[in-house]
Every structure is written in C-alpha cells, then in structure tokens.
Design a protein around this motif. Structure first.
Motif, short mmCIF file in Angstrom:
data_model
loop_
_atom_site.label_atom_id
_atom_site.label_comp_id
_atom_site.label_asym_id
_atom_site.label_seq_id
_atom_site.Cartn_x
_atom_site.Cartn_y
_atom_site.Cartn_z
N ALA A 165 39.24 117.89 16.37
CA ALA A 165 37.96 117.24 16.60
C ALA A 165 38.10 115.89 17.30
O ALA A 165 37.19 115.45 18.01
CB ALA A 165 37.22 117.06 15.28
N HIS A 166 39.27 115.24 17.11
CA HIS A 166 39.47 113.88 17.64
C HIS A 166 40.83 113.79 18.34
O HIS A 166 41.77 113.16 17.80
CB HIS A 166 39.37 112.85 16.51
CG HIS A 166 38.13 112.97 15.70
ND1 HIS A 166 36.89 112.57 16.16
CD2 HIS A 166 37.93 113.49 14.46
CE1 HIS A 166 35.98 112.81 15.23
NE2 HIS A 166 36.57 113.38 14.20
N PRO A 167 40.97 114.39 19.49
CA PRO A 167 42.26 114.36 20.18
C PRO A 167 42.73 112.94 20.50
O PRO A 167 43.94 112.70 20.64
CB PRO A 167 42.01 115.17 21.46
CG PRO A 167 40.52 115.22 21.61
CD PRO A 167 39.96 115.18 20.23
N GLY A 168 41.80 111.99 20.57
CA GLY A 168 42.18 110.61 20.82
C GLY A 168 42.96 109.98 19.67
O GLY A 168 43.60 108.94 19.85
N ASP A 169 42.90 110.59 18.49
CA ASP A 169 43.64 110.07 17.33
C ASP A 169 45.10 110.52 17.33
O ASP A 169 45.90 110.05 16.51
CB ASP A 169 42.99 110.55 16.02
CG ASP A 169 41.65 109.87 15.76
OD1 ASP A 169 41.30 108.95 16.52
OD2 ASP A 169 40.96 110.28 14.81
N ARG A 170 45.44 111.40 18.25
CA ARG A 170 46.81 111.93 18.26
C ARG A 170 47.80 110.89 18.77
O ARG A 170 47.47 110.05 19.61
CB ARG A 170 46.88 113.19 19.12
CG ARG A 170 46.05 114.37 18.56
CD ARG A 170 46.45 115.65 19.26
NE ARG A 170 47.87 115.93 19.05
CZ ARG A 170 48.54 116.87 19.71
NH1 ARG A 170 47.94 117.60 20.63
NH2 ARG A 170 49.82 117.07 19.46
N ILE A 171 49.02 110.97 18.28
CA ILE A 171 50.11 110.10 18.72
C ILE A 171 51.13 110.90 19.54
O ILE A 171 51.64 110.42 20.55
CB ILE A 171 50.80 109.44 17.51
CG1 ILE A 171 49.82 108.50 16.79
CG2 ILE A 171 52.06 108.68 17.93
CD1 ILE A 171 50.35 107.92 15.49
N LEU A 172 51.37 112.13 19.14
CA LEU A 172 52.36 112.99 19.80
C LEU A 172 51.64 113.96 20.73
O LEU A 172 51.58 115.16 20.48
CB LEU A 172 53.19 113.74 18.76
CG LEU A 172 53.92 112.87 17.74
CD1 LEU A 172 54.64 113.75 16.72
CD2 LEU A 172 54.90 111.92 18.42
N GLY A 173 51.08 113.43 21.80
CA GLY A 173 50.29 114.26 22.70
C GLY A 173 51.06 115.36 23.38
O GLY A 173 50.47 116.36 23.81
N ASP A 174 52.39 115.21 23.49
CA ASP A 174 53.20 116.24 24.14
C ASP A 174 53.60 117.37 23.19
O ASP A 174 54.21 118.36 23.62
CB ASP A 174 54.47 115.61 24.74
CG ASP A 174 54.15 114.66 25.89
OD1 ASP A 174 53.09 114.85 26.52
OD2 ASP A 174 54.95 113.74 26.12
N GLU A 175 53.33 117.20 21.90
CA GLU A 175 53.67 118.21 20.91
C GLU A 175 52.43 119.03 20.56
O GLU A 175 51.30 118.54 20.65
CB GLU A 175 54.21 117.56 19.63
CG GLU A 175 55.52 116.81 19.82
CD GLU A 175 56.70 117.74 19.99
OE1 GLU A 175 56.54 118.96 19.76
OE2 GLU A 175 57.78 117.24 20.35
N PRO A 176 52.61 120.29 20.12
CA PRO A 176 51.46 121.07 19.65
C PRO A 176 50.79 120.39 18.46
O PRO A 176 51.43 119.67 17.69
CB PRO A 176 52.11 122.40 19.23
CG PRO A 176 53.40 122.46 19.96
CD PRO A 176 53.87 121.06 20.09
#
Length: 217
Positions: free
Chosen positions: A157-168
């Motif tokens: 729901a909040h992809p902006g909260d991700r830190i490891l964007g290159d990981e699944p």
C-alpha cells in the motif's frame, strides 16, 4: 458503550479471569500435562461449553493472549497509514494493544495484585515446564506469520516506505517482521527497566540495531 453492554462486558471479564485463575493455579500445583479442560471447568465452576465461549483452548487459559498481537483497529491503521519507520510503528501498536487489554482488565474489576499473581504463575509455568515454553513459542510464531502478512500489505500500500527497493517485497517484509518479532521477544525476556511498554519495545529494537551496526559481511 451503554450501561447494559458495560455490565455484560464486566461479567464476561470476571468469568474469563476466573478461568485464568483456575487454570494457572491448577497447572502450578499439578503440572500442565496433568490438568484437563474439565478440571479447569470444575475449579472455575463453569460448564465445558462456557469454557469455549471464552477460550480457544487450554493453552490460552494457561498462557493468556500472545504477546505479538495488534487490535483490529490498529491492524487497519497499520496497513492504511504510511510510516517513516515501519518497525517502530508496529511495536508501538503492539504495546498499545497490550496496554489497552490490561487497562480494560482493571476497568472491568481486576485488581493489580491479581494481575501480578497471574503473571507470576505464568512465568513460573513457562520456566518450569519446557513443553509449555514450546507451546508459547509456537503460538508466538503463529502470530509472527500474521504480522508478516500485515507488513506485506503495508509495503504494497505504501511503496514509499520501503528501504530495500531492489529486493522483492516478501524479502523486505521478512526482515521487518523479524525485527518486530525479536524486539518483542527480547523485551519479554529482559529485566523490566520501565513501566512504559512502548519505550521498552523501542529500547529492545535499539539494542538489535546497535548489535547489527557492529557486524560486517
């Protein structure tokens, strides 16, 4: 909440406490494997049918609710609201849920001495019976699986909260969930240094962070 509902809830809370009191006292005295649901029902003066209106199993009557739990409204908020620190937000929601449950117990007539006795009995049972400790760990793992799914839903729901964007997403969710799980477990196991549960959980998370910063790969 209207008065009728309040009275019903207080009655339910009293019955649940009576079941927990009976279950923990019997297990301390006779051992977990030697106590049945029927024994608990006799001690609590309730029917077997009534028991299952309040408890899912003997395990719940003896051990109480799992430590890694969020209320329904907080699960919805966790998924729907963005967060600058997903781990800390989850820990705050877990702490608030357990605080609310304890406050509700007091409001519904439990006294602090009874709650302290209940905690002491459960601690005694956990430390003296390896089979019960394993049951508690398995229940904890079940709750952790549910938490993992919540984290996945939050990150979707909040992809902006991700830190490891290159990981699944599943990989990042597993790491986040592992940090949540271990912070809760560490807080349960370490000596109590403050009455603020949220502060204790965040302190446990900070300990994990401090440790990982010293690692090299």
């Amino acid at each position: 909440m209207n008065n009728d509902r309040s009275l019903r809830e207080r009655k339910r809370a009293r019955t649940r406490r009576r079941i927990e009191d009976a279950a923990t006292a019997l297990v301390v005295k006779h051992g977990f494997e030697n106590i049945t649901i029927d024994d608990i029902c006799r001690e609590a003066d309730i029917s077997r049918r009534s028991f299952f209106n309040y408890m899912e199993s003997k395990d719940e009557a003896v051990l109480g609710l799992p430590r890694l739990v969020m209320s329904d409204d907080r699960r919805r908020d966790f998924v729907s609201e963005p967060s600058a620190n997903v781990v800390a937000t989850a820990l705050d929601y877990v702490a608030a849920t357990i605080d609310d449950l304890e406050a509700a117990d007091l409001e519904d007539g439990a006294d602090e001495e009874f709650l302290a006795t209940l905690k002491e009995r459960r601690h005694q049972i956990m430390t003296s019976e390896p089979s019960v400790a394993l049951l508690s760990l398995n229940r904890f793992r079940e709750q952790s699986a549910k938490m993992h799914q919540l984290v996945v839903e939050h990150l979707e729901a909040h992809p902006g909260d991700r830190i490891l964007g290159d990981e699944p997403i599943e990989v990042e969710a597993s790491i986040i969930n592992g940090l949540i799980r271990e912070a809760v477990w560490l807080q349960v196991c370490r000596p109590c240094q403050t009455t603020d549960r949220a502060q204790r959980l965040r302190a446990a998370g900070a300990t994990i962070t401090a440790f990982t910063q010293e690692l090299t790969w």
